[in-house]
Design a protein around this motif. Structure first.
Motif: not given
Length: 197
Positions: A29-41, A52-57
């Motif tokens: 999902y867009q929020h999972q991808l954005e979270s991943l990239k922001k946290i990497i940075n 149920g929208s995948g917050k945990t991921e």
């Protein structure tokens, strides 16, 4: 959105990420991808989406990425990398079950739940674990007793806010956060943050 497989091919995720029990070809999902990239940075963030929208991921994938990178760099020594804080034990227990599945094929990454329910001795913890899990033994990377976690703190520590206070002030438990191990610490997750006041 991109899939885990595509993120590995693009070098966003390390090759070792393939060992986690995740859906390699399901688009994030867009929020999972954005979270991943922001946290990497190195950014901090709050994720607020529906049930149920995948917050945990959104927080688990960046944590698993960090651990997989350390594994590939041969720098995965004992010590907490991620502290996951829950408002109650039931949610902490749910997360442990999730980690048990995710990390089944990655025994080098350790995890454990340190709550009021966690037994001090491994012997007592094992009796309880087996009675709750149909006689099964824990995986080698699941630390089930306080004794184990004080001796070699897990990479992912799951707790609740009440126990966290004890962990920080009791001399024996504060070893979990000793200066020697503190250098590895990267993540603090307040899951279900909306229930705190």
């Amino acid at each position: 959105g991109q899939t885990i497989r595509e993120l590995i091919q693009d070098g966003v995720l390390p090759r070792a990420f393939e060992r986690f029990a995740v859906h390699m070809d399901r688009p994030l999902y867009q929020h999972q991808l954005e979270s991943l990239k922001k946290i990497i940075n190195g950014q901090n963030l709050i994720v607020s989406t529906g049930t149920g929208s995948g917050k945990t991921e959104s927080f688990l994938y960046p944590i698993l990425r960090e651990l997989a990178c350390e594994y590939e760099n041969n720098s995965l020594s004992p010590g907490i990398r991620a502290l996951l804080i829950y408002p109650m034990n039931a949610l902490a227990n749910d997360q442990i079950e999730r980690l048990r599945e995710l990390l089944a094929a990655f025994p080098e990454i350790t995890y454990g739940s340190y709550t009021g329910q966690t037994k001090e001795s491994y012997k007592d913890a094992l009796v309880e674990y087996r009675s709750l899990n149909g006689g099964a033994f824990p995986a080698e990377n699941e630390l089930i007793s306080r004794e184990q976690m004080k001796a070699a703190p897990p990479h992912i520590l799951v707790t609740n806010y009440a126990m966290l206070e004890y962990l920080l002030v009791r001399p024996k438990e504060s070893e979990l956060f000793s200066a020697k191990l503190r250098q590895h610490w990267r993540f603090i997750v307040l899951d279900e943050a909306h229930v705190y006041n």
